[in-house]
Every structure is written in C-alpha cells, then in structure tokens.
Design an enzyme around this catalytic site. Structure first.
Site, short mmCIF file in Angstrom:
data_model
loop_
_atom_site.label_atom_id
_atom_site.label_comp_id
_atom_site.label_asym_id
_atom_site.label_seq_id
_atom_site.Cartn_x
_atom_site.Cartn_y
_atom_site.Cartn_z
N TYR A 77 0.84 -1.22 0.00
CA TYR A 77 0.00 0.00 0.00
C TYR A 77 0.87 1.26 0.00
CZ TYR A 77 -3.79 3.13 1.56
OH TYR A 77 -4.72 4.14 1.67
N LYS B 267 1.11 4.16 -2.90
CA LYS B 267 0.76 5.57 -2.66
C LYS B 267 1.97 6.48 -2.87
CE LYS B 267 -3.58 4.89 -1.63
NZ LYS B 267 -4.66 5.40 -2.49
#
Ligand code: NAP
Length: 246
Positions: A154, A158
């Site tokens: 994740y 990002k």
C-alpha cells in the site's frame, strides 16, 4: 463554484469517493460515479446526487482494466461532451508484514492503486488536452509520505502515486491540465473500521488535532483542488491528517 462542470470519481459508491462526489455536486458539478462492477452502493449514491439537482450517471468498471477505463471516458464524453475534473480515488489495502506478504497481495494493491490511476490519467488526458483544461486529483495517503510497517504494498503504491502526480503535472501543464494529490491521514471509513483497536489508538495518540478525520474533510480539499480557487496550484501533495505529519 463548479456549476456545469463534469467530474468523474473512481471508487465513488461509498466512503471517501462518495463524500467527494456529494461535495462536488453540492457546488454544482455533474457527477459520474465509477465503482467495481459488483458494487452494491453506486446506484444509491447516484440517486442521492440526482436529488441534489445535478445530473449523475453510474459507469461501472474496474480501474485495472484498460478496456473498462476507456469505456468510462468514452461513455462520459458521449453523455456530457467534456471532463473537467477526474479524481483517482479507487484504492484497497491488503496489509501484512513484508516477510509474509504474498506476491498476489503485492500485485493486487499495486494494480488497483497505482496502475489503475495510470490507466485513468492516460485515458482522460486526451479529452482534457483537446479542451486545454482539466483538474486531476489523486487520493494518495500520508503513509506514502512517511512509510508504515505492515503496509509495504500500500505504501509503495501511494508513494508511486505521488511520483505519478508530479510527473503528470509536469507533462500536461502546458496543455492547461493541473494534477495534485491529497494525502489523507486516518479517516473514518470502511477501510479503517476494520483496523485493530490498538492500531487505532496509536494513530489517535499521534494526531495533534486530537480526532480522526471524516470523509468530508478530504472532500473539502478535493473541491478546492478541482476549482479555479487553486488555478495556480499543480504538482502538490496536500496532507489532510490533523497534523500527523508536518
Ligand atoms: P473504501 O470505503 O474501501 O472505498 C474504496 C472504493 O474503491 C470502494 O467504493 C471500492 O468498491 C472501490 N474500488 C475498489 N477496487 C476498485 C477497482 N478495481 N475499480 C474501481 N473501484 C474500486 O475506502 P476509503 O477509505 O473510502 O478509501 C478511498 C481512497 O482513500 C483510497 O484510495 C484509499 O487508499 C485512500 N485513503 C483512505 C484513508 C482512510 O483513512 N480511510 C487514508 C488514506 C488514504 P467497493 O465498495 O465495491 O469495494
């Protein structure tokens, strides 16, 4: 502020995406709701938005699939004839310590959060370049700025999205297209509801403003970035996190 504008928001059946859709509609924008084909929420959100007096349609599709993304753009153009605002909001987590993280979980998160945004930017850039205007807003995360144990996939997605934001801003600035990112901190939604109480408490203790964020807090900043109020702002990452990172 956005009367007559057309905004497409990915993953906007619920959560932060829905709050963004409702906020942009409240300023007068017509809204295209995108969500995964199996979404239970998209139609309901669309009806809610139409009741606000603007036009809204649902175009389901998976941001990982280039065919779905092309259809999202072409059907929006067929209906509204332009796209002023595009929000890359669709995102997922598959948390776990790196040593135990499966290749499938790495690939899934990168495919939706990063490649999905790339697919969408590439597809929407064409009509925006013709119009010589457009605002693209990517929903990143504060963990993409600061790192976070247990979220290698994740965080990487990002952080990648932040790099993609800056490159998009530089590649398309001369065509009148701006691209910025919003990096939410801990926002109350389905994504954070599932976290363990001790994880929530740890976040809570490090937020100077002393409260978790609401989906509307993100929507307010997206509305600013979508409007002419930010006409001289591009390539920026705005943290919306109660002061967690400064
Ligand atoms: P959420 O409630 O899980 O919403 C995510 C939305 O994306 C859902 O509507 C989901 O559909 C949709 N989606 C998932 N995969 C998709 C795909 N392949 N194609 C199209 N749509 C897809 O999560 P949220 O908290 O609102 O998160 C929204 C964004 O904010 C994400 O990018 C997330 O990473 C980011 N963010 C959230 C927080 C937070 O604290 N909540 C913090 C930082 C960043 P279904 O509902 O059908 O599953």
């Amino acid at each position: 502020m956005l009367k007559g504008k057309v905004a497409v928001i990915t993953g906007s059946g619920r959560g932060i995406g829905k709050a963004i859709a409702v906020k942009l509609a409240s300023y007068g924008a017509n809204i295209v709701i995108n969500d995964i084909p199996s979404s239970d929420y998209a139609d309901e959100t669309c009806e809610e938005i139409k009741a606000m007096g603007v036009d809204s349609i649902v175009i389901k599709g998976d941001v990982r699939k280039t065919e779905d993304v092309k259809r999202l753009i072409s059907e929006t153009m067929d209906k509204f004839g332009k796209i002023d605002i595009f929000v890359n909001n669709a995102g997922v987590t598959r948390d776990g310590l790196m040593i135990r993280m499966s290749e499938e979980d790495w690939d899934l998160v990168m495919d939706i959060n990063l490649k999905g945004a790339f697919n969408c930017i590439k597809a929407v850039a064409r009509p925006m370049m013709k119009q010589r205007s457009g605002a693209i807003i990517n929903i990143a995360s504060i963990v993409g700025v600061m790192g976070n144990p247990g979220q290698a996939n994740y965080v990487a997605s990002k952080a990648g999205l932040i790099g993609l934001t800056k490159t998009t801003a530089k590649e398309f600035a001369s065509r009148g297209i701006r691209c910025n990112a919003v990096a939410p901190g801990f926002i109350r939604s389905a994504m954070t509801d599932v976290l363990a109480d001790d994880v929530k408490q740890k976040y809570f203790d490090s937020i100077p403003l002393g409260k978790f964020g609401e989906t509307e807090d993100i929507a307010d900043v997206v509305a600013f970035l979508a409007s002419d109020m930010s006409k001289y702002v591009t390539g920026q990452v705005i943290n919306v996190d109660g002061g967690l990172v400064m």
